[in-house]
Motif scaffolding. Structure first.
Motif, PDB file in Angstrom:
ATOM      1  N   ALA A   1       0.777  -1.399   0.100  1.00  0.00           N
ATOM      2  CA  ALA A   1      -0.210  -0.162   0.127  1.00  0.00           C
ATOM      3  C   ALA A   1       0.923   1.264   0.046  1.00  0.00           C
ATOM      4  O   ALA A   1       0.316   2.326  -0.587  1.00  0.00           O
ATOM      5  CB  ALA A   1      -0.888  -0.018   1.317  1.00  0.00           C
ATOM      6  N   ALA A   2       1.996   1.079   0.560  1.00  0.00           N
ATOM      7  CA  ALA A   2       2.859   2.294   0.662  1.00  0.00           C
ATOM      8  C   ALA A   2       3.518   2.723  -0.677  1.00  0.00           C
ATOM      9  O   ALA A   2       3.876   3.869  -0.670  1.00  0.00           O
ATOM     10  CB  ALA A   2       3.981   2.163   1.621  1.00  0.00           C
ATOM     11  N   GLN A   3       3.345   1.739  -1.616  1.00  0.00           N
ATOM     12  CA  GLN A   3       3.653   2.163  -2.767  1.00  0.00           C
ATOM     13  C   GLN A   3       2.804   2.477  -3.944  1.00  0.00           C
ATOM     14  O   GLN A   3       2.911   2.526  -5.138  1.00  0.00           O
ATOM     15  CB  GLN A   3       4.470   1.018  -3.536  1.00  0.00           C
ATOM     16  N   ALA A   4       1.523   2.943  -3.443  1.00  0.00           N
ATOM     17  CA  ALA A   4       0.718   3.422  -4.426  1.00  0.00           C
ATOM     18  C   ALA A   4       0.990   4.289  -5.589  1.00  0.00           C
ATOM     19  O   ALA A   4       0.584   4.355  -6.523  1.00  0.00           O
ATOM     20  CB  ALA A   4      -0.756   3.844  -3.411  1.00  0.00           C
ATOM     21  N   ASP A   5       1.687   5.338  -4.998  1.00  0.00           N
ATOM     22  CA  ASP A   5       2.146   6.308  -5.981  1.00  0.00           C
ATOM     23  C   ASP A   5       3.020   5.869  -7.005  1.00  0.00           C
ATOM     24  O   ASP A   5       3.044   6.327  -8.155  1.00  0.00           O
ATOM     25  CB  ASP A   5       2.741   7.442  -5.276  1.00  0.00           C
ATOM     26  N   LEU A   6       3.986   5.062  -6.455  1.00  0.00           N
ATOM     27  CA  LEU A   6       4.737   4.336  -7.648  1.00  0.00           C
ATOM     28  C   LEU A   6       3.954   3.522  -8.361  1.00  0.00           C
ATOM     29  O   LEU A   6       4.174   3.465  -9.894  1.00  0.00           O
ATOM     30  CB  LEU A   6       5.750   3.199  -6.867  1.00  0.00           C
ATOM     31  N   VAL A   7       3.145   2.433  -8.043  1.00  0.00           N
ATOM     32  CA  VAL A   7       2.270   1.768  -8.742  1.00  0.00           C
ATOM     33  C   VAL A   7       1.387   2.730  -9.995  1.00  0.00           C
ATOM     34  O   VAL A   7       1.306   2.523 -11.013  1.00  0.00           O
ATOM     35  CB  VAL A   7       1.419   1.023  -8.228  1.00  0.00           C
ATOM     36  N   ALA A   8       0.657   3.809  -9.386  1.00  0.00           N
ATOM     37  CA  ALA A   8       0.103   4.667 -10.223  1.00  0.00           C
ATOM     38  C   ALA A   8       1.081   5.310 -11.480  1.00  0.00           C
ATOM     39  O   ALA A   8       0.765   5.464 -12.642  1.00  0.00           O
ATOM     40  CB  ALA A   8      -0.802   5.694  -9.499  1.00  0.00           C
ATOM     41  N   THR A   9       2.069   5.671 -10.934  1.00  0.00           N
ATOM     42  CA  THR A   9       3.053   6.348 -11.960  1.00  0.00           C
ATOM     43  C   THR A   9       3.617   5.142 -12.988  1.00  0.00           C
ATOM     44  O   THR A   9       3.477   5.569 -14.096  1.00  0.00           O
ATOM     45  CB  THR A   9       4.024   7.018 -11.183  1.00  0.00           C
ATOM     46  N   VAL A  10       4.159   4.184 -12.703  1.00  0.00           N
ATOM     47  CA  VAL A  10       4.665   3.309 -13.730  1.00  0.00           C
ATOM     48  C   VAL A  10       3.363   2.433 -14.272  1.00  0.00           C
ATOM     49  O   VAL A  10       3.768   2.106 -15.589  1.00  0.00           O
ATOM     50  CB  VAL A  10       5.362   2.257 -13.153  1.00  0.00           C
ATOM     51  N   GLY A  11       2.196   2.765 -13.968  1.00  0.00           N
ATOM     52  CA  GLY A  11       1.277   2.304 -14.694  1.00  0.00           C
ATOM     53  C   GLY A  11       0.522   3.296 -15.545  1.00  0.00           C
ATOM     54  O   GLY A  11      -0.079   2.956 -16.559  1.00  0.00           O
ATOM     55  N   SER A  12       1.003   4.622 -15.404  1.00  0.00           N
ATOM     56  CA  SER A  12       0.334   5.639 -16.273  1.00  0.00           C
ATOM     57  C   SER A  12       1.448   6.398 -17.307  1.00  0.00           C
ATOM     58  O   SER A  12       1.066   6.600 -18.491  1.00  0.00           O
ATOM     59  CB  SER A  12      -0.089   6.741 -15.563  1.00  0.00           C
ATOM     60  N   VAL A  13       2.727   6.016 -17.221  1.00  0.00           N
ATOM     61  CA  VAL A  13       3.977   6.373 -17.977  1.00  0.00           C
ATOM     62  C   VAL A  13       4.491   5.413 -18.947  1.00  0.00           C
ATOM     63  O   VAL A  13       4.733   4.279 -18.267  1.00  0.00           O
ATOM     64  CB  VAL A  13       4.840   7.064 -17.132  1.00  0.00           C
ATOM     65  N   SER A  14       4.538   5.464 -20.009  1.00  0.00           N
ATOM     66  CA  SER A  14       5.223   4.611 -20.971  1.00  0.00           C
ATOM     67  C   SER A  14       6.856   4.579 -20.827  1.00  0.00           C
ATOM     68  O   SER A  14       7.151   5.684 -20.802  1.00  0.00           O
ATOM     69  CB  SER A  14       4.769   4.514 -22.500  1.00  0.00           C
ATOM     70  N   GLY A  15       7.384   3.506 -20.841  1.00  0.00           N
ATOM     71  CA  GLY A  15       8.867   3.496 -20.746  1.00  0.00           C
ATOM     72  C   GLY A  15       9.310   4.294 -22.181  1.00  0.00           C
ATOM     73  O   GLY A  15      10.478   4.493 -22.211  1.00  0.00           O
ATOM     74  N   ARG A  16       8.897   4.330 -23.245  1.00  0.00           N
ATOM     75  CA  ARG A  16       9.014   4.949 -24.528  1.00  0.00           C
ATOM     76  C   ARG A  16       8.882   6.219 -24.432  1.00  0.00           C
ATOM     77  O   ARG A  16       9.589   7.153 -25.167  1.00  0.00           O
ATOM     78  CB  ARG A  16       8.024   4.403 -25.487  1.00  0.00           C
ATOM     79  N   ASP A  17       8.229   6.802 -23.371  1.00  0.00           N
ATOM     80  CA  ASP A  17       7.979   8.323 -23.014  1.00  0.00           C
ATOM     81  C   ASP A  17       8.902   9.152 -22.338  1.00  0.00           C
ATOM     82  O   ASP A  17       8.748  10.105 -22.022  1.00  0.00           O
ATOM     83  CB  ASP A  17       6.694   8.659 -23.021  1.00  0.00           C
ATOM     84  N   VAL A  18       9.885   8.503 -21.690  1.00  0.00           N
ATOM     85  CA  VAL A  18      10.824   8.955 -20.714  1.00  0.00           C
ATOM     86  C   VAL A  18      12.093   9.098 -21.527  1.00  0.00           C
ATOM     87  O   VAL A  18      13.112   8.246 -21.580  1.00  0.00           O
ATOM     88  CB  VAL A  18      11.140   7.939 -19.465  1.00  0.00           C
ATOM     89  N   ALA A  19      12.302  10.201 -21.756  1.00  0.00           N
ATOM     90  CA  ALA A  19      13.358  10.730 -22.836  1.00  0.00           C
ATOM     91  C   ALA A  19      14.809  10.613 -22.174  1.00  0.00           C
ATOM     92  O   ALA A  19      14.982  10.995 -21.290  1.00  0.00           O
ATOM     93  CB  ALA A  19      13.317  12.140 -23.516  1.00  0.00           C
ATOM     94  N   GLY A  20      15.623   9.748 -23.002  1.00  0.00           N
ATOM     95  CA  GLY A  20      17.031   9.599 -22.422  1.00  0.00           C
ATOM     96  C   GLY A  20      17.204   8.949 -21.181  1.00  0.00           C
ATOM     97  O   GLY A  20      18.212   8.937 -20.657  1.00  0.00           O
ATOM     98  N   GLN A  21      16.226   8.293 -20.608  1.00  0.00           N
ATOM     99  CA  GLN A  21      16.529   7.383 -19.288  1.00  0.00           C
ATOM    100  C   GLN A  21      15.225   6.355 -19.483  1.00  0.00           C
ATOM    101  O   GLN A  21      14.691   6.326 -20.318  1.00  0.00           O
ATOM    102  CB  GLN A  21      16.536   8.216 -18.151  1.00  0.00           C
ATOM    103  N   ASP A  22      15.329   5.667 -18.337  1.00  0.00           N
ATOM    104  CA  ASP A  22      14.228   4.714 -18.190  1.00  0.00           C
ATOM    105  C   ASP A  22      13.313   4.971 -16.941  1.00  0.00           C
ATOM    106  O   ASP A  22      13.797   6.061 -16.194  1.00  0.00           O
ATOM    107  CB  ASP A  22      14.645   3.256 -18.224  1.00  0.00           C
ATOM    108  N   LYS A  23      12.359   4.381 -16.645  1.00  0.00           N
ATOM    109  CA  LYS A  23      11.365   4.503 -15.614  1.00  0.00           C
ATOM    110  C   LYS A  23      12.312   4.438 -14.081  1.00  0.00           C
ATOM    111  O   LYS A  23      11.949   5.162 -13.116  1.00  0.00           O
ATOM    112  CB  LYS A  23      10.253   3.942 -15.401  1.00  0.00           C
ATOM    113  N   PHE A  24      13.019   3.803 -13.924  1.00  0.00           N
ATOM    114  CA  PHE A  24      13.842   3.329 -12.889  1.00  0.00           C
ATOM    115  C   PHE A  24      14.699   4.664 -12.471  1.00  0.00           C
ATOM    116  O   PHE A  24      14.787   5.011 -11.353  1.00  0.00           O
ATOM    117  CB  PHE A  24      14.869   2.098 -12.829  1.00  0.00           C
TER     118      PHE A  24
END
Length: 205
Positions: A82-105
């Motif tokens: 539950a403490a990771q709700a923000d993380l789950v919502a974020t990686v579920g909404s942002v594509s790895g293809r749209d993070v310019a020059g880096q990855d989601k990590f």
């Protein structure tokens, strides 16, 4: 058309029907191949078999995670808390293809550890992790976005899961409970625990 239901039972639009079933714990699926890595949220997941342990996850064709899973033949399923709700919502909404020059990590400072049996990273702070080898099923993957994996290693944090099962709810702090996605970024966490009793069959009349 007449229905057998009372007035308070209403029809559900087909596009929302999945939400009646989609209340299981959301997971994170991570992958890596040839120096690239990704992580996504996945609410559509299911256990398939005890021995050998198998599971299935749905990975949309548009996701980078799917591309890396198909290329590497492996992935990690992590059970966030539950403490990771923000993380789950974020990686579920942002594509790895749209993070310019880096990855989601790197973009979202996601702490992780290397897998022991696969190349995909393990997101830190979760309840548990399953390192999986992909069982190729090209038809299922193409037609239904369904990917089947065999767990070759599994790990769990004893603050939420120990001795082969989740702890009793009263022994689990709220921040260590599972996340259940209801759609549109809304989650619930278990708030009460009940035990069902087996009913005795009625005698034939």
């Amino acid at each position: 058309m007449h229905t057998p239901f009372p007035p308070h039972v209403l029809p559900v639009e087909p596009r929302h029907a999945y939400r009646l079933l989609n209340t299981g714990a959301s997971v994170l699926v991570s992958s890596a191949h040839a120096g690239r890595r990704d992580v996504m949220a996945c609410a559509w997941n299911v256990a398939l078999e005890f021995e050998p342990p198998k599971l299935a996850v749905c990975l949309d064709k548009a996701t980078l995670t799917r591309e890396l899973v198909e290329a590497s033949g492996s992935f990690v399923v992590a059970v966030p808390r539950a403490a990771q709700a923000d993380l789950v919502a974020t990686v579920g909404s942002v594509s790895g293809r749209d993070v310019a020059g880096q990855d989601k990590f790197s973009a979202f400072h996601i702490r992780h550890a290397p897998g022991t049996q696969v190349d995909a990273p393990l997101v830190e702070g979760c309840i548990g992790w399953l390192e999986c080898r992909l069982i190729p099923e090209p038809h299922l993957q193409q037609a239904h976005d369904l990917f089947i994996g065999q767990a070759v290693a599994a790990w769990a944090d004893e603050r939420a899961f120990a001795h082969g099962k989740f702890l009793a709810l009263e022994a689990t702090p709220p921040e260590w409970r599972t996340l259940h996605h209801l759609g549109a970024g809304n989650f619930v966490i278990p708030g009460a625990q009940i035990k069902g009793r087996q009913l005795a069959p009625r005698a034939p009349s």
